[in-house]
Design a protein around this motif. Structure first.
Motif, PDB file in Angstrom:
ATOM      1  N   LEU A  39       0.832  -1.201   0.000  1.00 40.92           N
ATOM      2  CA  LEU A  39       0.000   0.000   0.000  1.00 40.92           C
ATOM      3  C   LEU A  39       0.867   1.251   0.000  1.00 40.92           C
ATOM      4  O   LEU A  39       0.464   2.299  -0.529  1.00 40.92           O
ATOM      5  N   ASN A  40       2.035   1.154   0.637  1.00 45.27           N
ATOM      6  CA  ASN A  40       3.018   2.249   0.597  1.00 45.27           C
ATOM      7  C   ASN A  40       2.402   3.580   1.030  1.00 45.27           C
ATOM      8  O   ASN A  40       2.680   4.634   0.445  1.00 45.27           O
ATOM      9  N   PHE A  41       1.589   3.515   2.061  1.00 46.85           N
ATOM     10  CA  PHE A  41       0.888   4.725   2.483  1.00 46.85           C
ATOM     11  C   PHE A  41       1.809   5.724   3.181  1.00 46.85           C
ATOM     12  O   PHE A  41       1.651   6.941   3.015  1.00 46.85           O
ATOM     13  N   PHE A  42       2.764   5.247   3.954  1.00 47.45           N
ATOM     14  CA  PHE A  42       3.508   6.131   4.850  1.00 47.45           C
ATOM     15  C   PHE A  42       4.727   6.800   4.230  1.00 47.45           C
ATOM     16  O   PHE A  42       5.578   7.314   4.946  1.00 47.45           O
ATOM     17  N   PHE A  43       4.827   6.795   2.929  1.00 45.77           N
ATOM     18  CA  PHE A  43       5.844   7.623   2.289  1.00 45.77           C
ATOM     19  C   PHE A  43       5.248   8.249   1.038  1.00 45.77           C
ATOM     20  O   PHE A  43       4.144   7.918   0.606  1.00 45.77           O
ATOM     21  N   GLY A  44       5.990   9.181   0.489  1.00 45.31           N
ATOM     22  CA  GLY A  44       5.517   9.870  -0.704  1.00 45.31           C
ATOM     23  C   GLY A  44       5.127  11.312  -0.425  1.00 45.31           C
ATOM     24  O   GLY A  44       5.100  11.775   0.712  1.00 45.31           O
ATOM     25  N   PRO A  45       4.793  12.042  -1.474  1.00 37.02           N
ATOM     26  CA  PRO A  45       4.490  13.477  -1.356  1.00 37.02           C
ATOM     27  C   PRO A  45       3.104  13.739  -0.775  1.00 37.02           C
ATOM     28  O   PRO A  45       2.275  12.835  -0.641  1.00 37.02           O
ATOM     29  N   GLU A  55      -0.745   3.891 -10.541  1.00 39.12           N
ATOM     30  CA  GLU A  55       0.697   3.835 -10.332  1.00 39.12           C
ATOM     31  C   GLU A  55       1.156   4.641  -9.120  1.00 39.12           C
ATOM     32  O   GLU A  55       2.354   4.718  -8.850  1.00 39.12           O
ATOM     33  N   TRP A  56       0.217   5.235  -8.390  1.00 31.49           N
ATOM     34  CA  TRP A  56       0.607   6.043  -7.235  1.00 31.49           C
ATOM     35  C   TRP A  56       1.354   5.239  -6.172  1.00 31.49           C
ATOM     36  O   TRP A  56       2.202   5.784  -5.464  1.00 31.49           O
ATOM     37  N   TRP A  57       1.054   3.943  -6.068  1.00 28.08           N
ATOM     38  CA  TRP A  57       1.700   3.125  -5.043  1.00 28.08           C
ATOM     39  C   TRP A  57       3.223   3.108  -5.205  1.00 28.08           C
ATOM     40  O   TRP A  57       3.956   2.945  -4.222  1.00 28.08           O
ATOM     41  N   ARG A  58       3.699   3.300  -6.415  1.00 24.87           N
ATOM     42  CA  ARG A  58       5.146   3.280  -6.644  1.00 24.87           C
ATOM     43  C   ARG A  58       5.837   4.464  -5.978  1.00 24.87           C
ATOM     44  O   ARG A  58       6.981   4.361  -5.519  1.00 24.87           O
ATOM     45  N   ASP A  59       5.168   5.600  -5.926  1.00 20.51           N
ATOM     46  CA  ASP A  59       5.747   6.821  -5.375  1.00 20.51           C
ATOM     47  C   ASP A  59       5.345   7.064  -3.928  1.00 20.51           C
ATOM     48  O   ASP A  59       5.890   7.959  -3.278  1.00 20.51           O
ATOM     49  N   GLY A  60       4.396   6.271  -3.432  1.00 18.07           N
ATOM     50  CA  GLY A  60       3.881   6.484  -2.088  1.00 18.07           C
ATOM     51  C   GLY A  60       2.507   7.113  -2.132  1.00 18.07           C
ATOM     52  O   GLY A  60       2.208   7.930  -3.018  1.00 18.07           O
ATOM     53  N   GLN A  61       1.656   6.742  -1.150  1.00 16.39           N
ATOM     54  CA  GLN A  61       0.253   7.166  -1.204  1.00 16.39           C
ATOM     55  C   GLN A  61      -0.172   7.993   0.006  1.00 16.39           C
ATOM     56  O   GLN A  61      -1.346   8.047   0.354  1.00 16.39           O
ATOM     57  N   ILE A  99       4.643   6.727  10.537  1.00 16.19           N
ATOM     58  CA  ILE A  99       3.979   5.574  11.150  1.00 16.19           C
ATOM     59  C   ILE A  99       3.782   5.808  12.639  1.00 16.19           C
ATOM     60  O   ILE A  99       2.700   5.567  13.191  1.00 16.19           O
ATOM     61  N   HIS A 100       4.809   6.313  13.300  1.00 16.21           N
ATOM     62  CA  HIS A 100       4.702   6.539  14.746  1.00 16.21           C
ATOM     63  C   HIS A 100       3.650   7.586  15.070  1.00 16.21           C
ATOM     64  O   HIS A 100       2.925   7.471  16.065  1.00 16.21           O
ATOM     65  N   ALA A 101       3.546   8.609  14.243  1.00 18.00           N
ATOM     66  CA  ALA A 101       2.562   9.662  14.496  1.00 18.00           C
ATOM     67  C   ALA A 101       1.138   9.150  14.366  1.00 18.00           C
ATOM     68  O   ALA A 101       0.242   9.578  15.115  1.00 18.00           O
ATOM     69  N   VAL A 102       0.909   8.224  13.450  1.00 18.67           N
ATOM     70  CA  VAL A 102      -0.439   7.721  13.187  1.00 18.67           C
ATOM     71  C   VAL A 102      -0.738   6.455  13.979  1.00 18.67           C
ATOM     72  O   VAL A 102      -1.864   6.271  14.477  1.00 18.67           O
ATOM     73  N   LEU A 103       0.256   5.581  14.128  1.00 20.86           N
ATOM     74  CA  LEU A 103       0.059   4.262  14.742  1.00 20.86           C
ATOM     75  C   LEU A 103       1.104   4.020  15.833  1.00 20.86           C
ATOM     76  O   LEU A 103       1.947   3.122  15.715  1.00 20.86           O
ATOM     77  N   PRO A 104       1.077   4.762  16.911  1.00 22.94           N
ATOM     78  CA  PRO A 104       2.137   4.631  17.919  1.00 22.94           C
ATOM     79  C   PRO A 104       2.177   3.267  18.601  1.00 22.94           C
ATOM     80  O   PRO A 104       3.227   2.875  19.131  1.00 22.94           O
ATOM     81  N   ASP A 105       1.069   2.535  18.589  1.00 26.61           N
ATOM     82  CA  ASP A 105       1.014   1.232  19.269  1.00 26.61           C
ATOM     83  C   ASP A 105       1.077   0.057  18.306  1.00 26.61           C
ATOM     84  O   ASP A 105       0.875  -1.098  18.720  1.00 26.61           O
TER      85      ASP A 105
END
Length: 259
Positions: A39-45, A55-61, A99-105
């Motif tokens: 899913l590559n959610f936690f990186f990208g612009p 193709e957004w998954w390649r750059d981050g979502q 990831i830590h900001a959204v899912l600290p646990d």
């Protein structure tokens, strides 16, 4: 904040069995892994990188937002997970803090493998897809490439250890996942908060057929090991594990080196 965010992230490493583990975990009745991988959610612009959503998954979502991300998971599942090796890609240093900001646990899983075998597998993958024209010796030892960096496992997970409690991270050795699949999957399930007793055994993974070494020059394995020996020593110290399966970096070479 959306209620159906994941409770488990498989954060890498590339070419270490993340696809296999993703599918195995999804077999458990308490676990729902996101459809597909990366899913590559936690990186990208912060904004769409181009006009092709497929193709957004390649750059981050990251730009899709939390509502979209939460919609990828089954809110009714006890354990919700996804697998994105890009979260430990050296090109995406923003991932751990996001990831830590959204899912600290969140519970984290990181797979590792003999460092040279991992790099060789990545090189062969890129040769097949036409993105790597160089022979193995030039590519794997190129300090500007990621072949070495992605095999420096302790270095890749250090940013997570700076942010998350040590008990939130579970490291899986790919060679053990292959040879002792049920035992290793049960360990991940326990770490994730699913009942290991509800796991239906599958037995060891089918070993791959013989792999040609025609494209591996003599001495390359040892030269590559020299690039990662200090990092492997740090990982062995972190895990208190000799990682004896890794013939490319013998335990004796790094004994007594602190992590």
């Amino acid at each position: 904040m959306p209620a159906a965010l994941p409770t488990l992230l498989v954060v890498g490493a590339m070419k270490c069995g993340t696809s296999a583990l993703h599918d195995l975990l999804d077999r458990h009745p308490d676990v729902a892994m996101a459809p597909g991988k990366e899913l590559n959610f936690f990186f990208g612009p912060d904004h769409p990188p181009h006009e092709d959503p497929e193709e957004w998954w390649r750059d981050g979502q990251w730009h899709r937002g939390l509502e979209w991300y939460a919609g990828c998971f089954d809110a009714a599942a006890t354990v919700r997970g996804e697998s994105s090796p890009g979260y430990t890609d050296p090109s995406h240093p923003e991932a751990p803090s996001r990831i830590h900001a959204v899912l600290p646990d969140v519970r984290l899983v990181y797979l590792v493998r003999d460092p040279f075998e991992r790099a060789l597998s990545q090189w062969r993958h890129h040769v097949r897809d036409g993105t790597e024209p160089r022979p193995a010796e030039l590519a794997l030892l190129d300090p500007a490439s990621q072949y070495v960096d992605r095999s420096r496992y302790h270095e890749r997970i250090a940013p997570y250890l700076d942010l998350f409690a040590r008990e939130q991270l579970h490291v899986v050795v790919q060679e053990r996942l292959r040879d002792h699949t049920d035992r290793e999957v049960r360990g991940v399930l326990a770490h994730a908060g699913a009942d290991p007793g509800r796991w239906e055994p599958v037995g060891p993974s089918t070993p791959a057929g013989p792999t040609t070494t025609d494209d591996v020059p003599p001495g390359l394995r040892a030269r590559f090991a020299g690039r990662v020996a200090d990092d492997v020593a740090a990982l062995r110290a972190l895990l208190d594990d000799p990682l004896e399966e890794w013939g490319s970096v013998p335990a004796g070479r790094t004994a007594g080196v602190a992590g």
